[in-house]
Design a protein around this motif. Sequence first.
Motif, mmCIF file in Angstrom:
data_model
loop_
_atom_site.group_PDB
_atom_site.id
_atom_site.type_symbol
_atom_site.label_atom_id
_atom_site.label_comp_id
_atom_site.label_asym_id
_atom_site.label_seq_id
_atom_site.Cartn_x
_atom_site.Cartn_y
_atom_site.Cartn_z
ATOM 1 N N ILE A 67 0.766 -1.112 -0.075
ATOM 2 C CA ILE A 67 -0.059 -0.058 0.089
ATOM 3 C C ILE A 67 0.826 1.329 0.002
ATOM 4 O O ILE A 67 0.671 2.166 -0.852
ATOM 5 N N ARG A 71 0.665 4.202 -2.900
ATOM 6 C CA ARG A 71 0.639 5.775 -2.139
ATOM 7 C C ARG A 71 1.750 6.609 -2.899
ATOM 8 O O ARG A 71 1.287 7.350 -3.436
ATOM 9 N N PHE A 113 -6.923 2.091 -2.662
ATOM 10 C CA PHE A 113 -6.809 2.879 -1.500
ATOM 11 C C PHE A 113 -8.292 2.438 -0.616
ATOM 12 O O PHE A 113 -8.482 2.140 0.551
ATOM 13 N N ALA A 117 -8.927 0.125 2.553
ATOM 14 C CA ALA A 117 -9.563 0.816 3.756
ATOM 15 C C ALA A 117 -10.824 0.017 4.333
ATOM 16 O O ALA A 117 -10.892 -0.265 5.509
ATOM 17 N N ARG A 128 -4.531 1.710 7.048
ATOM 18 C CA ARG A 128 -5.340 2.797 7.122
ATOM 19 C C ARG A 128 -4.569 4.002 7.022
ATOM 20 O O ARG A 128 -5.026 5.083 6.621
ATOM 21 N N VAL A 131 -3.655 4.478 3.992
ATOM 22 C CA VAL A 131 -4.756 5.405 3.313
ATOM 23 C C VAL A 131 -4.786 6.899 3.461
ATOM 24 O O VAL A 131 -5.264 7.694 2.640
ATOM 25 N N THR A 132 -4.755 7.020 4.880
ATOM 26 C CA THR A 132 -5.337 8.468 5.173
ATOM 27 C C THR A 132 -4.255 9.467 4.679
ATOM 28 O O THR A 132 -4.480 10.567 4.183
ATOM 29 N N HIS A 135 -4.807 10.209 1.083
ATOM 30 C CA HIS A 135 -5.856 11.283 0.702
ATOM 31 C C HIS A 135 -5.587 12.943 1.387
ATOM 32 O O HIS A 135 -5.668 13.681 0.618
ATOM 33 N N ASP A 166 -12.470 10.461 -5.498
ATOM 34 C CA ASP A 166 -12.969 9.054 -4.722
ATOM 35 C C ASP A 166 -14.440 8.437 -5.222
ATOM 36 O O ASP A 166 -14.383 7.250 -5.692
#
Length: 196
Positions: A67, A71, A113, A117, A128, A131-132, A135, A166
């Motif tokens: 992940i 990213r 992503f 999540a 997570r 992922v945050t 964003h 998204d």
Amino acid sequence: MTVTAPHETARRVAPAKARILETAMRRFYDDGIRQVGVDLLISESKVTKATFYKHFGSKDRLVLDYISTRRDAALESLSGLVTAHEDPRVGLRLVADAVVAQVNAPGYRGCPFLKAAAEFPDPTHPVRRVVTEFHESLHEVLEQTLTRMSHPMPGEAADELVLAYDGAMAWSHVGDVIAASAALRRVFDRVIAQAG
């Protein structure tokens, strides 16, 4: 913005480690992170169990590398698009074009992503958090671009663009890709026009 292989770094990565991560990039995205076991990754990567654990130590570490690699590659691509042209409006349109191309590409199976999540609902889990971070960084890139355009409300406009991003990524996978692509472009066009 689709990532199919690990992002190259200045440091040389062992071929076996690269194969494992390449396999994980494909299998975790196609089948789901929790659905793919270590034995399958070892078999498809053509490595031994000892080699897998030497490079990653656990599936959890590989998942985090997966992940994080996504990213880093997505943010590098997005940042490159918004700075590819002197006019930031063109840069934002390139972002919209890239999203539309991604969601219309063969093999598109949703946003990696959002999928991650959904599999890791605890907001404190390391996956997570990545992922945050994605964003938050996406929002920052968009807000900075809108500020360069002298948008009257760059933060709020960046909120709308992230929501459109998204939404298009999700709707294209479960609904109407043509409508999702058109809606994304409308939001980007409206936000760009607000900058005057």
